[in-house]
Design an enzyme around this catalytic site. Structure first.
Site, PDB file in Angstrom:
ATOM      1  CD  GLU A 126      -5.365  -3.592  -4.754  1.00 24.80           C
ATOM      2  OE1 GLU A 126      -5.047  -2.594  -4.085  1.00 24.80           O
ATOM      3  OE2 GLU A 126      -4.762  -4.679  -4.702  1.00 24.80           O
TER       4      GLU A 126
ATOM      5  CB  SER B  55      -0.965  -0.058   1.182  1.00 23.80           C
ATOM      6  OG  SER B  55      -1.994   0.888   1.049  1.00 23.80           O
TER       7      SER B  55
ATOM      8  CG  HIS C 291      -5.563  -2.235  -0.441  1.00 23.13           C
ATOM      9  ND1 HIS C 291      -4.745  -1.733  -1.427  1.00 23.13           N
ATOM     10  CD2 HIS C 291      -5.116  -1.700   0.725  1.00 23.13           C
ATOM     11  CE1 HIS C 291      -3.841  -0.933  -0.888  1.00 23.13           C
ATOM     12  NE2 HIS C 291      -4.038  -0.893   0.416  1.00 23.13           N
TER      13      HIS C 291
END
Length: 315
Positions: free
Chosen positions: A260, A166, A290
């Protein structure tokens, strides 16, 4: 075809999403508390095998070393039998406002085991108390530290690799660019999981996947960006590495789910890397959300993805 475990997990994640998520998700303290609580309680509780695994790991497989006196708060993860001169630096996710070595201990442990390496997880400074480039400066320092010192004081690494998820995935790429430009040592390889590489959040998937991804609300991205960057242009190449010159970077592995909101960040980043002559592998996983790899204890798709990451990092 999604596995039954995946379908069950997605339903659980949707049920856990609080109704006031958009409000709470813009408060960094709320995000930190939620991520710490979620990582400590929800993830192990999803599958009894995960609970058994965490019991199996404690207390000495792997060993967890706090390291805060040498350069910054950090944690070494030392799987049993891993070569301490083979080192992974892992940059956790959390939108630059949350996350810690604790929140990502299970994920990093699995990756370190798959790569047969020890892992250094820096507790880099978070926004808005510490804005850009604080996280980047800390990541560069952690990378340099891993070249010179291991968990038991070993001085020389025979191999260093870099990974992150991320925000930590985007930070990993930015760290490579900044280290290259400064003439610093580069890791042999780098992997980014669901990288947040465009802080403007301009990817088409931010809109098309907004109602699909059960983990990352698209509505929070711009707020987290403001916390991290303040008045800095979100197109700054060391904040949004899709705008960076990627020439000369080591081989990259990019993993992302098709379901995602940050799908297009990885797709565009891979395209930019290839244009720059970088060896890059892009893996897009159907129906996955995600940072699904964090749920490897419950998801066969997550275990398969982590096996690929481990093989790539040690190749």
């Amino acid at each position: 075809m999604p596995s039954p475990a995946l379908e069950q997990l997605i339903a659980q994640l949707r049920a856990l999403r609080p109704p006031d998520l958009e409000t709470r998700g813009l408060d960094p303290l709320q995000v930190r508390l939620a991520l710490e609580t979620f990582s400590a309680a929800v993830t192990p509780g999803l599958d009894v095998r995960e609970v058994d695994l965490m019991r199996e790991l404690a207390p000495d497989d792997p060993r967890y070393h706090d390291e805060d006196a040498v350069f910054m708060p950090a944690e070494w993860i030392v799987p049993r039998g891993a070569d301490p001169t083979q080192r992974l630096v892992y940059l956790h996710g959390g939108g630059y406002v949350a996350g810690s070595p604790r929140t990502h201990r299970g994920l990093v442990t699995r990756i370190a085991r798959a790569a047969n390496m020890v892992a250094l997880v820096p507790d880099y400074r978070l926004a808005p108390e510490h804005r850009f480039p604080a996280a980047l400066d800390d990541a560069r320092l952690a990378l340099a530290h891993a070249f010179d010192r291991g968990p038991d004081g070993e001085q020389a690494a025979t191999r260093v690799v870099l990974a992150g998820d991320s925000a930590g995935g985007g930070l990993a790429i930015a760290t490579l660019v900044a280290a290259r430009d400064a003439g610093e040592r580069l890791p042999a390889r780098a992997a980014a999981l669901s990288a947040w590489a465009d802080l403007e959040a301009c990817g088409e998937s931010v809109v098309s996947r907004a109602g699909v991804d059960p983990m990352l609300p698209a509505s929070l991205l711009k707020g987290w960006c403001r916390h991290y960057l303040g008045d800095v242009d979100p197109r700054h190449p060391l904040a949004s590495p899709i705008h960076a010159d990627l020439r000369g970077l080591p081989p990259l592995l990019l993993q992302v789910g098709d379901a995602e909101v940050l799908l297009d960040d990885s797709v565009r980043l891979a395209a930019r890397a290839r244009e720059a002559g970088v060896e890059v592998t892009l893996e897009i996983f159907d129906d996955l959300f995600h940072v699904f790899q964090a749920f490897a204890g419950a998801l066969p798709e997550g275990r398969a993805a982590i096996a690929t990451i481990g093989a790539f990092l040690r190749a």
